[in-house]
Motif scaffolding. Structure first.
Motif, PDB file in Angstrom:
ATOM      1  N   ALA A 239     -10.144  -2.808   7.932  1.00 15.53           N
ATOM      2  CA  ALA A 239     -11.152  -3.362   8.840  1.00 15.53           C
ATOM      3  C   ALA A 239     -12.471  -3.684   8.142  1.00 15.53           C
ATOM      4  N   ILE A 240     -12.695  -3.177   6.923  1.00 14.19           N
ATOM      5  CA  ILE A 240     -13.981  -3.404   6.269  1.00 14.19           C
ATOM      6  C   ILE A 240     -14.048  -4.725   5.506  1.00 14.19           C
ATOM      7  N   GLY A 241     -12.947  -5.455   5.474  1.00 15.06           N
ATOM      8  CA  GLY A 241     -12.957  -6.737   4.769  1.00 15.06           C
ATOM      9  C   GLY A 241     -12.627  -7.872   5.703  1.00 15.06           C
ATOM     10  N   SER A 242     -12.789  -9.067   5.207  1.00 10.44           N
ATOM     11  CA  SER A 242     -12.436 -10.247   5.997  1.00 10.44           C
ATOM     12  C   SER A 242     -10.968 -10.585   5.745  1.00 10.44           C
ATOM     13  N   HIS A 243     -10.414 -11.460   6.606  1.00  8.72           N
ATOM     14  CA  HIS A 243      -9.031 -11.867   6.401  1.00  8.72           C
ATOM     15  C   HIS A 243      -8.908 -12.579   5.067  1.00  8.72           C
ATOM     16  N   ARG A 244      -7.853 -12.279   4.401  1.00  4.31           N
ATOM     17  CA  ARG A 244      -7.601 -12.758   3.041  1.00  4.31           C
ATOM     18  C   ARG A 244      -8.661 -12.243   2.079  1.00  4.31           C
ATOM     19  N   GLY A 245      -9.209 -11.110   2.423  1.00  3.66           N
ATOM     20  CA  GLY A 245     -10.164 -10.433   1.541  1.00  3.66           C
ATOM     21  C   GLY A 245      -9.423  -9.524   0.596  1.00  3.66           C
ATOM     22  N   TRP A 246      -9.839  -8.264   0.542  1.00  2.25           N
ATOM     23  CA  TRP A 246      -9.262  -7.354  -0.439  1.00  2.25           C
ATOM     24  C   TRP A 246      -7.788  -7.076  -0.194  1.00  2.25           C
ATOM     25  N   THR A 247      -7.284  -7.178   1.048  1.00  7.56           N
ATOM     26  CA  THR A 247      -5.854  -6.938   1.277  1.00  7.56           C
ATOM     27  C   THR A 247      -4.990  -8.031   0.664  1.00  7.56           C
ATOM     28  N   HIS A 248      -5.607  -9.142   0.297  1.00  5.42           N
ATOM     29  CA  HIS A 248      -4.887 -10.241  -0.332  1.00  5.42           C
ATOM     30  C   HIS A 248      -5.225 -10.339  -1.822  1.00  5.42           C
ATOM     31  N   SER A 249      -5.394  -9.214  -2.482  1.00  3.06           N
ATOM     32  CA  SER A 249      -5.698  -9.211  -3.914  1.00  3.06           C
ATOM     33  C   SER A 249      -4.549  -8.598  -4.704  1.00  3.06           C
ATOM     34  N   TRP A 250      -4.449  -8.962  -5.968  1.00  2.49           N
ATOM     35  CA  TRP A 250      -3.361  -8.457  -6.817  1.00  2.49           C
ATOM     36  C   TRP A 250      -3.456  -6.946  -6.994  1.00  2.49           C
ATOM     37  N   TRP A 251      -4.674  -6.430  -7.065  1.00  2.89           N
ATOM     38  CA  TRP A 251      -4.824  -4.988  -7.285  1.00  2.89           C
ATOM     39  C   TRP A 251      -4.451  -4.186  -6.042  1.00  2.89           C
ATOM     40  N   ALA A 252      -4.699  -4.745  -4.861  1.00  2.51           N
ATOM     41  CA  ALA A 252      -4.299  -4.057  -3.626  1.00  2.51           C
ATOM     42  C   ALA A 252      -2.772  -3.996  -3.537  1.00  2.51           C
ATOM     43  N   ALA A 253      -2.102  -5.027  -4.058  1.00  7.98           N
ATOM     44  CA  ALA A 253      -0.639  -5.050  -4.051  1.00  7.98           C
ATOM     45  C   ALA A 253      -0.044  -3.942  -4.913  1.00  7.98           C
ATOM     46  N   LEU A 254      -0.797  -3.445  -5.870  1.00  8.94           N
ATOM     47  CA  LEU A 254      -0.352  -2.318  -6.690  1.00  8.94           C
ATOM     48  C   LEU A 254      -0.841  -0.985  -6.137  1.00  8.94           C
ATOM     49  N   LEU A 255      -2.057  -0.991  -5.589  1.00  7.71           N
ATOM     50  CA  LEU A 255      -2.684   0.249  -5.141  1.00  7.71           C
ATOM     51  C   LEU A 255      -2.161   0.730  -3.785  1.00  7.71           C
ATOM     52  N   ILE A 256      -2.105  -0.137  -2.805  1.00  3.42           N
ATOM     53  CA  ILE A 256      -1.701   0.253  -1.451  1.00  3.42           C
ATOM     54  C   ILE A 256      -0.294   0.868  -1.443  1.00  3.42           C
ATOM     55  N   PRO A 257       0.693   0.249  -2.095  1.00  2.00           N
ATOM     56  CA  PRO A 257       2.024   0.863  -2.093  1.00  2.00           C
ATOM     57  C   PRO A 257       2.123   2.184  -2.857  1.00  2.00           C
ATOM     58  N   SER A 258       1.095   2.540  -3.611  1.00  2.00           N
ATOM     59  CA  SER A 258       1.158   3.813  -4.343  1.00  2.00           C
ATOM     60  C   SER A 258       1.259   5.001  -3.397  1.00  2.00           C
ATOM     61  N   SER A 259       0.925   4.783  -2.133  1.00  2.00           N
ATOM     62  CA  SER A 259       1.090   5.865  -1.152  1.00  2.00           C
ATOM     63  C   SER A 259       2.559   6.253  -1.012  1.00  2.00           C
ATOM     64  N   VAL A 260       3.468   5.334  -1.317  1.00  2.00           N
ATOM     65  CA  VAL A 260       4.897   5.630  -1.283  1.00  2.00           C
ATOM     66  C   VAL A 260       5.245   6.693  -2.329  1.00  2.00           C
ATOM     67  N   LEU A 261       4.516   6.700  -3.432  1.00  2.00           N
ATOM     68  CA  LEU A 261       4.708   7.718  -4.466  1.00  2.00           C
ATOM     69  C   LEU A 261       3.879   8.962  -4.188  1.00  2.00           C
ATOM     70  N   LEU A 262       2.636   8.761  -3.786  1.00  2.00           N
ATOM     71  CA  LEU A 262       1.705   9.879  -3.650  1.00  2.00           C
ATOM     72  C   LEU A 262       1.977  10.767  -2.434  1.00  2.00           C
ATOM     73  N   ALA A 263       2.358  10.178  -1.321  1.00  2.00           N
ATOM     74  CA  ALA A 263       2.575  10.978  -0.109  1.00  2.00           C
ATOM     75  C   ALA A 263       3.652  12.051  -0.309  1.00  2.00           C
ATOM     76  N   PRO A 264       4.834  11.708  -0.828  1.00  2.00           N
ATOM     77  CA  PRO A 264       5.832  12.773  -1.041  1.00  2.00           C
ATOM     78  C   PRO A 264       5.379  13.821  -2.059  1.00  2.00           C
ATOM     79  N   MET A 265       4.630  13.376  -3.071  1.00  2.00           N
ATOM     80  CA  MET A 265       4.156  14.317  -4.085  1.00  2.00           C
ATOM     81  C   MET A 265       3.112  15.269  -3.505  1.00  2.00           C
ATOM     82  N   LEU A 266       2.110  14.714  -2.859  1.00  2.00           N
ATOM     83  CA  LEU A 266       0.989  15.521  -2.396  1.00  2.00           C
ATOM     84  C   LEU A 266       1.277  16.287  -1.102  1.00  2.00           C
ATOM     85  N   LEU A 267       2.024  15.667  -0.206  1.00  2.00           N
ATOM     86  CA  LEU A 267       2.267  16.306   1.082  1.00  2.00           C
ATOM     87  C   LEU A 267       3.478  17.243   1.068  1.00  2.00           C
TER      88      LEU A 267
END
Length: 149
Positions: free
Chosen positions: A92-120
């Motif tokens: 919600a803090i960005g505009s459409h096609r803002g940070w959610t449409h960046s190459w780095w978000a495509a690597l960072l956001i899915p990292s929760s798939v790795l981190l959640a099972p590890m940390l939780l």
């Protein structure tokens, strides 16, 4: 601009191509159930960049977050519930096609798939790595279809 059906088809095609390629090369040959799950993770990754707009992907993701947050609160796991709530606010803090449409978000956001099972759950990351890659591929398919490259 492609709609959610195009993003679903694009993510599914990328996942199918990646699974066919890795299987043909003998690099990775998952069972049928795992392939279906990997396809679903890819589709979810392909829909995520549009959570910053009024879209079907947004309704799905926030509905799922609401259910998971409710379960965490019911189980009195307030720390995890607050982390999920904080992360749910980020698009919600960005505009459409803002940070959610960046190459780095495509690597960072899915990292929760790795981190959640590890940390939780204290699980190792390696079994979840194919799911991370599937989510990243789906996410990148969205960016390619939106002509962000």
């Amino acid at each position: 601009m492609p709609g959610f059906k195009t993003h679903i088809a694009g993510a599914a095609a990328v996942a199918a191509g990646a699974l066919a390629g890795t299987s043909w090369l003998g690099l990775y040959r998952p069972g049928f159930e795992t392939m279906v799950c990997l396809g679903l993770f890819s589709v979810l990754g392909g829909l995520f960049p549009d959570v910053d707009t009024d879209s079907k992907g947004r309704r799905f993701f926030y509905g799922a977050a609401l259910v998971v947050d409710g379960i965490l609160i019911f189980r009195q796991q307030y720390r995890y519930a607050s982390v999920l709530g904080f992360c749910a606010l980020l698009p919600a803090i960005g505009s459409h096609r803002g940070w959610t449409h960046s190459w780095w978000a495509a690597l960072l956001i899915p990292s929760s798939v790795l981190l959640a099972p590890m940390l939780l759950l204290g699980l190792p990351w390696k079994p979840f790595f194919p799911y991370y890659l599937a989510t990243v591929l789906g996410y990148y398919s969205h960016l390619v279809l939106d002509r962000k490259f």
